[in-house]
Design an enzyme around this catalytic site. Structure first.
Site, PDB file in Angstrom:
ATOM      1  N   ASP A   1       0.725   3.424  -1.596  1.00 25.63           N
ATOM      2  CA  ASP A   1       0.433   2.732  -2.858  1.00 25.63           C
ATOM      3  C   ASP A   1       1.455   1.623  -3.107  1.00 25.63           C
ATOM      4  O   ASP A   1       1.106   0.503  -3.512  1.00 25.63           O
ATOM      5  CB  ASP A   1       0.358   3.719  -4.038  1.00 25.63           C
ATOM      6  CG  ASP A   1       1.444   4.787  -4.006  1.00 25.63           C
ATOM      7  OD1 ASP A   1       2.121   4.930  -2.961  1.00 25.63           O
ATOM      8  OD2 ASP A   1       1.626   5.482  -5.018  1.00 25.63           O
TER       9      ASP A   1
ATOM     10  N   ASP B   1      -6.755   0.470   7.750  1.00 22.24           N
ATOM     11  CA  ASP B   1      -8.017  -0.226   7.501  1.00 22.24           C
ATOM     12  C   ASP B   1      -7.896  -1.038   6.210  1.00 22.24           C
ATOM     13  O   ASP B   1      -8.221  -2.228   6.144  1.00 22.24           O
ATOM     14  CB  ASP B   1      -9.116   0.846   7.368  1.00 22.24           C
ATOM     15  CG  ASP B   1     -10.512   0.267   7.369  1.00 22.24           C
ATOM     16  OD1 ASP B   1     -10.651  -0.951   7.557  1.00 22.24           O
ATOM     17  OD2 ASP B   1     -11.467   1.049   7.188  1.00 22.24           O
TER      18      ASP B   1
ATOM     19  N   ASP C   1      -6.890  -5.405   5.622  1.00 18.34           N
ATOM     20  CA  ASP C   1      -7.776  -6.337   4.909  1.00 18.34           C
ATOM     21  C   ASP C   1      -7.012  -7.056   3.795  1.00 18.34           C
ATOM     22  O   ASP C   1      -7.246  -8.239   3.527  1.00 18.34           O
ATOM     23  CB  ASP C   1      -8.979  -5.599   4.304  1.00 18.34           C
ATOM     24  CG  ASP C   1     -10.153  -5.559   5.269  1.00 18.34           C
ATOM     25  OD1 ASP C   1      -9.919  -5.721   6.488  1.00 18.34           O
ATOM     26  OD2 ASP C   1     -11.303  -5.363   4.826  1.00 18.34           O
TER      27      ASP C   1
ATOM     28  N   TYR D   1     -10.995   9.425   9.562  1.00 21.06           N
ATOM     29  CA  TYR D   1     -12.272   8.866  10.017  1.00 21.06           C
ATOM     30  C   TYR D   1     -12.900   9.710  11.121  1.00 21.06           C
ATOM     31  O   TYR D   1     -14.084   9.585  11.396  1.00 21.06           O
ATOM     32  CB  TYR D   1     -12.101   7.423  10.504  1.00 21.06           C
ATOM     33  CG  TYR D   1     -11.822   6.410   9.410  1.00 21.06           C
ATOM     34  CD1 TYR D   1     -11.719   6.797   8.082  1.00 21.06           C
ATOM     35  CD2 TYR D   1     -11.673   5.068   9.702  1.00 21.06           C
ATOM     36  CE1 TYR D   1     -11.453   5.885   7.084  1.00 21.06           C
ATOM     37  CE2 TYR D   1     -11.411   4.132   8.707  1.00 21.06           C
ATOM     38  CZ  TYR D   1     -11.301   4.552   7.401  1.00 21.06           C
ATOM     39  OH  TYR D   1     -11.044   3.634   6.415  1.00 21.06           O
TER      40      TYR D   1
ATOM     41  N   LYS E   1       1.895   8.727   2.957  1.00 19.89           N
ATOM     42  CA  LYS E   1       1.777   9.260   1.596  1.00 19.89           C
ATOM     43  C   LYS E   1       2.408  10.645   1.641  1.00 19.89           C
ATOM     44  O   LYS E   1       1.782  11.670   1.333  1.00 19.89           O
ATOM     45  CB  LYS E   1       0.282   9.295   1.200  1.00 19.89           C
ATOM     46  CG  LYS E   1       0.023   9.620  -0.246  1.00 19.89           C
ATOM     47  CD  LYS E   1       0.360   8.508  -1.222  1.00 19.89           C
ATOM     48  CE  LYS E   1       0.132   8.959  -2.640  1.00 19.89           C
ATOM     49  NZ  LYS E   1       0.705   8.049  -3.649  1.00 19.89           N
TER      50      LYS E   1
END
Ligand code: NAD
Length: 365
Positions: free
Chosen positions: A228, A252, A256, A145, A196
């Site tokens: 994942d 992020d 959620d 980001y 990852k």
């Protein structure tokens, strides 16, 4: 020792921000009187509201106040009104990112706790989620980001190409690792680091540093999981997690997902702290333009963010506990905003929910 008044900056923001923040401020004012908190509140604009007034989503006057205060209570920013702004630096979300990076609020805490009263509000089976209590620790000021270079460029053949840079240095990884291990020490002593590392070199380094730091916390059990798989495990068997630590983008998304396990994103508070426990406190959700102005938004995530602020930045644990208890009492009474409503419960508006929490807090012994 002098008693120094703690300064709290209130940033309502956009969309449902002002509606939910005004309920949270009511609760804070009652807590201030009841627990004789030595706090002073100030207000400023951020996001789209600040752009409309000052031509910037993070005007200097807001940033100055943010630097000078001890804690910030933020609603949410953004909305369709500003989505079309060509200058991406002027987007409301840039105000939020600017606050996070400008104040070095690198550690984001997102608890996902399922209130037993809301077991039916989750889309997952009650046996999968009942008793859920996860803490997601998300790195907030680095990663893709913020990484540079970034942008959209036009190639020689005329085709446009978008690009971002995923980057973390050792210092950034080490400091979020420490915070996560310390949080795990105070809870179930299990830390799962999400990466990852099978594809991304950044997260190979992330994993190495996590292992290194773990040597200082022998009482915490460290495990690693690919993002994942983590997304799958969060909905398959979420109770396997205690504390989760991950980078900015994975955090992020996963937080959620964790939010939905608890029934509604409208229930989840968050804290973003610097190295001295100065913090910004905000609900995990956004500005919900689809329901803004209707008086139906759930203010509980913002009210619970006030509790986190009292706990983490102001060290007022008794007041924090009392607010959390007041929220639980209101749920016990069957009061629900639309997002957590189920048959047999009493549907209430944003302000009715806020007032019910105020009343429960006033009644508390
Ligand atoms: P959102 O979280 O605003 O809304 C997602 C869904 O959840 C919507 O259906 C909304 O009505 C519902 N919802 C959210 N909060 C609720 C509450 N308190 N009570 C009841 N229902 C609630 O996410 P989005 O729709 O992806 O984004 C909307 C805007 O918010 C965008 O401009 C986005 O950039 C911005 N945003 C801001 C933040 C922030 O300020 N921290 C975070 C995420 C998104």
């Amino acid at each position: 020792m002098f008693n120094v008044t703690k300064k709290i900056l209130v940033l309502p923001g956009d969309g449902i921000g002002p509606e939910i923040v005004s309920e949270a401020v009511k609760v804070l004012e009652v807590a201030k009187q009841k627990f004789k908190l030595d706090v002073a509140l100030d207000n400023a604009l951020v996001g789209g509201a600040a752009f409309d007034e000052f031509g910037s989503p993070l005007p200097e006057v807001t940033m100055e106040k943010a630097r000078a205060c001890d804690a910030i209570l933020l609603g949410a920013v953004g909305g369709p009104k500003w989505d079309a702004l060509e200058d991406r630096e002027m987007r409301p979300e840039k105000g939020l990112l600017g606050l996070r990076s400008g104040l070095e609020l690198f550690a984001n805490f997102r608890p996902a706790i399922l209130y037993p009263q809301l077991a039916d509000a989750s889309t997952l089976k009650p046996e999968v989620v009942s008793g859920l209590d996860i803490l997601i620790v998300r790195e907030l000021t680095g990663g893709i980001y913020f990484g540079k270079p970034r942008g959209i460029r036009t190639l020689e053949n005329g085709e446009r190409e978008g690009y971002n840079t995923y980057v973390y240095n050792e210092t950034e990884i080490r400091r979020i690792a420490k915070v996560a291990f310390e949080s795990a020490q105070k809870r179930g002593k299990k830390l799962c680091s999400i990466d990852k590392a099978n594809v991304l070199e950044v997260t190979v380094l992330w994993r190495e540093i996590m292992e290194e730091v773990s040597k200082d916390y022998p009482d915490v059990e460290l495990s690693h999981m690919y993002v994942d798989n983590a997304a799958m495990q969060l909905v398959r068997a979420p109770k396997q997690f205690d504390v989760v630590v991950t980078g900015n983008m994975f955090g992020d998304i996963l937080s959620d997902t964790a939010a939905m396990l608890t029934g509604s994103i409208g229930m989840l508070p968050s804290a973003s702290l610097d190295t001295n426990n100065k913090g910004m406190y905000e609900p995990c959700h956004g500005s919900a333009p689809d329901i803004a102005g209707q008086g139906i938004a759930n203010p509980l995530a913002t009210i619970l963010s006030v509790a986190m602020m009292l706990r983490y930045s102001l060290n007022e644990v008794v007041a924090a506990d009392a607010i959390e208890k007041a929220v639980s009492d209101v749920l016990d009474k069957g009061l629900r905003t639309g997002d957590i409503f189920s048959d047999g419960m009493t549907k209430v508006s944003t302000s009715q929910m806020g007032e019910a929490v105020v009343a429960a807090l006033q009644e508390a012994s």
